[in-house]
Design a protein around this motif. Structure first.
Motif, PDB file in Angstrom:
ATOM      1  N   ALA A   1       0.826  -1.209   0.000  1.00  0.00           N
ATOM      2  CA  ALA A   1       0.000   0.000   0.000  1.00  0.00           C
ATOM      3  C   ALA A   1       0.862   1.261   0.000  1.00  0.00           C
ATOM      4  O   ALA A   1       0.539   2.254  -0.672  1.00  0.00           O
ATOM      5  CB  ALA A   1      -0.926  -0.011   1.219  1.00  0.00           C
ATOM      6  N   LEU A   2       1.972   1.223   0.741  1.00  0.00           N
ATOM      7  CA  LEU A   2       2.868   2.381   0.781  1.00  0.00           C
ATOM      8  C   LEU A   2       3.435   2.666  -0.605  1.00  0.00           C
ATOM      9  O   LEU A   2       3.513   3.830  -1.034  1.00  0.00           O
ATOM     10  CB  LEU A   2       3.995   2.116   1.781  1.00  0.00           C
ATOM     11  CG  LEU A   2       5.086   3.181   1.864  1.00  0.00           C
ATOM     12  CD1 LEU A   2       4.516   4.496   2.344  1.00  0.00           C
ATOM     13  CD2 LEU A   2       6.222   2.718   2.774  1.00  0.00           C
ATOM     14  N   LYS A   3       3.833   1.627  -1.304  1.00  0.00           N
ATOM     15  CA  LYS A   3       4.376   1.799  -2.657  1.00  0.00           C
ATOM     16  C   LYS A   3       3.354   2.473  -3.568  1.00  0.00           C
ATOM     17  O   LYS A   3       3.690   3.419  -4.299  1.00  0.00           O
ATOM     18  CB  LYS A   3       4.776   0.438  -3.233  1.00  0.00           C
ATOM     19  CG  LYS A   3       5.282   0.494  -4.661  1.00  0.00           C
ATOM     20  CD  LYS A   3       5.422  -0.889  -5.249  1.00  0.00           C
ATOM     21  CE  LYS A   3       4.066  -1.510  -5.487  1.00  0.00           C
ATOM     22  NZ  LYS A   3       4.158  -2.818  -6.166  1.00  0.00           N
TER      23      LYS A   3
ATOM     24  N   PHE B   1      -5.083   4.764   0.613  1.00  0.00           N
ATOM     25  CA  PHE B   1      -4.496   4.889   1.951  1.00  0.00           C
ATOM     26  C   PHE B   1      -5.198   3.996   2.972  1.00  0.00           C
ATOM     27  O   PHE B   1      -4.637   3.675   4.013  1.00  0.00           O
ATOM     28  CB  PHE B   1      -4.523   6.356   2.410  1.00  0.00           C
ATOM     29  CG  PHE B   1      -5.889   6.881   2.733  1.00  0.00           C
ATOM     30  CD1 PHE B   1      -6.371   6.841   4.035  1.00  0.00           C
ATOM     31  CD2 PHE B   1      -6.704   7.418   1.752  1.00  0.00           C
ATOM     32  CE1 PHE B   1      -7.631   7.325   4.343  1.00  0.00           C
ATOM     33  CE2 PHE B   1      -7.955   7.902   2.052  1.00  0.00           C
ATOM     34  CZ  PHE B   1      -8.431   7.857   3.348  1.00  0.00           C
ATOM     35  N   ARG B   2      -6.438   3.596   2.697  1.00  0.00           N
ATOM     36  CA  ARG B   2      -7.159   2.770   3.657  1.00  0.00           C
ATOM     37  C   ARG B   2      -6.718   1.298   3.609  1.00  0.00           C
ATOM     38  O   ARG B   2      -7.202   0.498   4.395  1.00  0.00           O
ATOM     39  CB  ARG B   2      -8.664   2.846   3.390  1.00  0.00           C
ATOM     40  CG  ARG B   2      -9.307   4.180   3.756  1.00  0.00           C
ATOM     41  CD  ARG B   2     -10.813   4.070   3.735  1.00  0.00           C
ATOM     42  NE  ARG B   2     -11.473   5.312   4.101  1.00  0.00           N
ATOM     43  CZ  ARG B   2     -11.901   6.213   3.246  1.00  0.00           C
ATOM     44  NH1 ARG B   2     -11.733   5.998   1.946  1.00  0.00           N
ATOM     45  NH2 ARG B   2     -12.492   7.316   3.650  1.00  0.00           N
TER      46      ARG B   2
ATOM     47  N   GLY C   1      -9.799  -1.292   0.358  1.00  0.00           N
ATOM     48  CA  GLY C   1      -8.347  -1.152   0.231  1.00  0.00           C
ATOM     49  C   GLY C   1      -7.708  -2.360  -0.409  1.00  0.00           C
ATOM     50  O   GLY C   1      -6.842  -2.226  -1.285  1.00  0.00           O
ATOM     51  N   LEU C   2      -8.099  -3.562   0.003  1.00  0.00           N
ATOM     52  CA  LEU C   2      -7.547  -4.774  -0.601  1.00  0.00           C
ATOM     53  C   LEU C   2      -7.900  -4.870  -2.072  1.00  0.00           C
ATOM     54  O   LEU C   2      -7.077  -5.261  -2.904  1.00  0.00           O
ATOM     55  CB  LEU C   2      -8.061  -6.010   0.148  1.00  0.00           C
ATOM     56  CG  LEU C   2      -7.421  -6.299   1.506  1.00  0.00           C
ATOM     57  CD1 LEU C   2      -8.119  -7.465   2.173  1.00  0.00           C
ATOM     58  CD2 LEU C   2      -5.944  -6.605   1.344  1.00  0.00           C
ATOM     59  N   ALA C   3      -9.140  -4.530  -2.403  1.00  0.00           N
ATOM     60  CA  ALA C   3      -9.562  -4.580  -3.806  1.00  0.00           C
ATOM     61  C   ALA C   3      -8.751  -3.596  -4.642  1.00  0.00           C
ATOM     62  O   ALA C   3      -8.351  -3.903  -5.771  1.00  0.00           O
ATOM     63  CB  ALA C   3     -11.053  -4.285  -3.913  1.00  0.00           C
TER      64      ALA C   3
ATOM     65  N   GLU D   1      -7.737 -11.201   3.043  1.00  0.00           N
ATOM     66  CA  GLU D   1      -9.126 -11.014   3.478  1.00  0.00           C
ATOM     67  C   GLU D   1      -9.377 -11.716   4.800  1.00  0.00           C
ATOM     68  O   GLU D   1     -10.021 -11.179   5.700  1.00  0.00           O
ATOM     69  CB  GLU D   1     -10.071 -11.549   2.398  1.00  0.00           C
ATOM     70  CG  GLU D   1     -10.473 -10.535   1.363  1.00  0.00           C
ATOM     71  CD  GLU D   1     -11.622 -11.027   0.509  1.00  0.00           C
ATOM     72  OE1 GLU D   1     -11.734 -12.251   0.313  1.00  0.00           O
ATOM     73  OE2 GLU D   1     -12.406 -10.196   0.042  1.00  0.00           O
ATOM     74  N   SER D   2      -8.861 -12.941   4.894  1.00  0.00           N
ATOM     75  CA  SER D   2      -9.060 -13.703   6.128  1.00  0.00           C
ATOM     76  C   SER D   2      -8.359 -13.036   7.314  1.00  0.00           C
ATOM     77  O   SER D   2      -8.905 -12.970   8.412  1.00  0.00           O
ATOM     78  CB  SER D   2      -8.588 -15.131   5.896  1.00  0.00           C
ATOM     79  OG  SER D   2      -7.712 -15.534   6.795  1.00  0.00           O
TER      80      SER D   2
END
Length: 728
Positions: free
Chosen positions: A512-514, A529-530, A619-621, A640-641
């Motif tokens: 996410a940072l990248k 960012f989430r 965020g994951l999506a 997700e888990s």
């Protein structure tokens, strides 16, 4: 062309029967199956003992035994076989009829055969035609009246005074067969190869003796040979400083004493101020060793001789100036544990003692106070304060207040707030270093697959400028982040659940940072960012026109860390992609830059941040859509888990905490209800009703907590089963 062939080959043609001499001296018939006019040789075949055999014979030998096939200019004076043989039986003339001798091989009709003997007196003797001419009738002298065979000049020079055997050997050796020549050529090449191999082995032995006990001496020699072709021009103090919104730099640390004792090989070369080469050892299928030299280009590349002050000057120094202009600056230290992050950020080590006065923390704080006292900013009425917290497994802990757990929330203006974070005002550099030392003592660390003392959390140290008024509004902020060792992101397959969750969270936060840093260089790109707690608390460092970011990627030079080094460089390269050419081939990187934007499908329109949706799921999506090639379905399901596990854990802990608060109220209510029973004429029905209502309330609260505990345990079991399937 036919006339020229006839002048050389005479009557020798494909399919013609000829006499040949074997190596044991025997002479017998064979059929011509091939003619090579260039080498003047003939291939013949015959049938012997149920098998078809063949050989290549010089033309001179064929013509010497079959002179009736010789061309008109042929001289057979000295062309004689070199070995004795038993001549074939001659014909006897009885009753005017030709009777063939027993065992005489069948000859083609119409041919004359010349049998050559070596009795030392006659060099050749004419023999009658065995077949093809009618035997004379009742005329014994008819045999002698037969014309002799035509004499042709020999192709060999006359050597009448030499023995017959010597002349034959000279004729045989004059032109060897092509097969023999090929065999000799193969033997010559084989001898040359063996000589080269012996010379190479001798050289290897000499090199090996130079570095006795080094198992990687071959790779070391290849790297040294590669470096000999380079003209290294590393970064020097005085080179121009680039003013970029996003700066990505690489720092190579020197070899440690432990690595030198283990005879580790340095596989990292910094040929220029913005280029770095990794010599990755490889082996072919036949176990031949070779190097794969991988090139990377960044804004700055620091070799092992660069000091902390030089690194600070070309990375974080310009960021300090930006916060006095109302900006948000961020400096990340990224890399494998042991690659030099603490050395760069905290200060150089002298033995086991760290000098905190020459790290980026100290340099930045010193420049902050220098600018604060300058004539340009001394009238701004600014105060300096610091905060220090860590992010571990998706949770935030305050390192300046005994590692208190904090909550991260968004206020009504969609601003991220770390509730309860300690912010301490500081007056000098010494105050800042003292806060950092106290916080480091509380930071979480542990053992990983790559290092015995790996940083298990992201440490965020913030230097905050506020206006010295009653509300103390924010003026500027400089965040210095010591990221967790990137090798922990590879521990998601560990058998220990806590280690798996740690690795998954670090992996997700770095990804996410990248993407958040890359989004700074893409106008209109969505900011994910989430997707992680790290990017969530640093949201204000990625939004706005006055935002600047610097990443310093630390790498280890040793061969044993080559895989982690390559992972670090690939990650940093994805943050800011620059084209690169091989410096060993004279490549010039000036003006070479790749587009940082992804494909159109990766650039998303900014959505309404206030809409109601699940932050973790969205965020994951987003991460998966932005990293389609890197994030597999298994990775997404596992993340997700883990995210669901963290949500259930927070809900369960929060419900338990609320239950404790309710229990305090229940105790007071129970005490009041019991006090009623002390009265002489209390209302028993009212007492029982109130007691029943209180019991029901407690049961509802406890049952709700029990359901959440069951759901959390079920999620733990599901995560364990999923992890077991991934390992298998």
């Amino acid at each position: 062309m036919t006339d020229e062939l006839d002048s050389v080959m005479g009557g020798v043609r494909m399919g013609v029967n000829v006499d040949i001499m074997r190596s044991d001296g025997r002479i017998h018939s064979a059929v011509v199956s091939g003619i090579n006019a260039e080498s003047k040789s003939v291939t013949v075949e015959w049938f012997e003992r149920g098998e078809t055999k063949g050989k290549e014979i010089e033309l001179e030998q064929i013509l010497g035994l079959n002179q009736e096939l010789a061309p008109s200019n042929y001289d057979a004076t000295n062309v004689l076989p070199s070995k004795k043989y038993v001549p074939r039986p001659s014909l006897s003339v009885v009753n005017n009829k030709a009777v063939p001798a027993v065992g005489l091989p069948k000859r083609n009709p119409g041919r004359h055969t010349n049998v050559v003997t070596t009795n030392g007196h006659n060099k050749e003797q004419s023999v009658k035609n065995l077949k093809g001419s009618k035997p004379p009738q009742n005329n014994p002298t008819n045999f002698d009246s037969m014309p002799p065979p035509k004499q042709v000049p020999s192709l060999l020079p006359e050597t009448a005074n030499k023995p017959t055997r010597v002349a034959a050997v000279q004729g045989n050796n004059r032109r060897r067969s092509n097969v023999v020549k090929e065999v000799e050529k193969l033997q010559e090449n084989r001898d040359k190869r063996r000589a080269q191999q012996a010379q190479t082995m001798e050289g290897h032995g000499h090199l090996k003796n130079k570095d006795t006990g080094n198992p990687n001496w071959e790779f070391l020699q290849m790297i040294l040979e590669y470096k000999d072709e380079l003209e290294c021009t590393p970064l020097q103090d005085g080179d121009p400083i680039a003013d970029n919104r996003i700066t990505v730099c690489i720092r190579k640390r020197p070899m440690s004493q432990k690595e030198i004792k283990k005879k580790e090989v340095d596989v990292v070369t910094v040929p220029t101020k913005d280029n770095i080469t990794i010599h990755e050892p490889k082996a072919k299928v036949d176990l031949t060793k070779y190097l794969e030299n991988q090139q990377f280009r960044f804004d700055c590349a620091f070799d092992e001789n660069a000091s902390n002050e030089l690194v600070y000057k070309y990375t974080a120094r310009s960021l300090v100036q930006s916060i006095f202009e109302g900006g948000m600056a961020t400096c990340f230290a990224y890399g494998q544990t042991g690659s030099g992050k603490t050395h760069t950020m905290g200060g150089e080590f002298h033995g086991k003692t760290q000098d905190c006065n020459n790290g980026i923390y100290a340099f930045a704080t010193r420049d902050v106070y220098k600018l604060l006292k300058s004539s340009k900013y001394k009238n701004e009425n600014l105060v300096v304060s610091c905060s220090y917290f860590e992010i571990y497994s998706g949770k935030v802990f305050d390192l300046l207040s005994g590692k208190t757990k904090l909550r991260v929330l968004e206020d009504g203006k969609q601003q991220v707030v770390v509730v309860g974070l300690t912010e301490t005002e500081v007056e000098s550099v010494e105050d800042v270093l003292k806060l950092i030392t106290n916080g480091n003592n509380l930071r979480t660390s542990g053992q990983t697959s790559a290092n015995a003392h790996s940083s298990r959390s992201h440490a965020v140290f913030q230097i905050v400028l506020r206006q010295n008024t009653r509300k103390k509004p924010l003026y500027g902020k400089f965040s210095l982040i010591d990221l967790a060792g990137n090798e922990r992101g590879a521990d998601t397959n560990s058998a220990d659940r806590q280690t798996r969750i740690e690795g998954a969270e670090i992996n997700k936060s770095l990804l996410a940072l990248k993407e958040c840093i890359r989004a700074l260089g893409r106008k209109g790109a969505h900011l994910p960012f989430r997707a992680s707690k790290l990017t969530q608390v640093l949201r204000d460092s990625f939004v706005g026109d006055k935002v600047r970011t610097c990443m310093i990627a630390m790498i280890s030079p040793s061969l044993s860390s080559c895989e982690h080094t390559l992972n670090t460089l690939r990650y940093a390269n994805r943050v800011k992609e620059l084209g690169v050419k091989d410096p060993a081939k004279g490549g010039n990187n000036e003006g070479v830059m790749m587009d940082c934007d992804d494909d159109d499908g990766d650039i998303l329109e900014d959505d309404d941040v206030g809409r109601a949706l699940s932050h973790e799921d969205s965020g994951l999506a987003q991460l998966r859509s932005l990293n389609d090639g890197e994030c597999s379905a298994d990775w997404y399901n596992f993340q997700e888990s883990v995210a669901q596990l963290q949500i259930l854990e927070e809900e369960m802990v929060e419900s338990h905490n609320d239950l404790l608060v309710s229990m305090d109220e229940w105790i007071q209510q129970d005490a009041s209800l019991l006090a009623i029973t002390n009265e002489v004429d209390y209302d028993q029905d009212a007492y029982a009703q109130q007691l029943d209502d209180m019991i029901t309330e407690k049961q509802v609260a406890l049952e709700a907590l029990r359901i959440k505990a069951k759901s959390f345990r079920a999620c733990l079991s599901e995560e364990e089963a999923q992890s077991r399937r991934r390992r298998n």
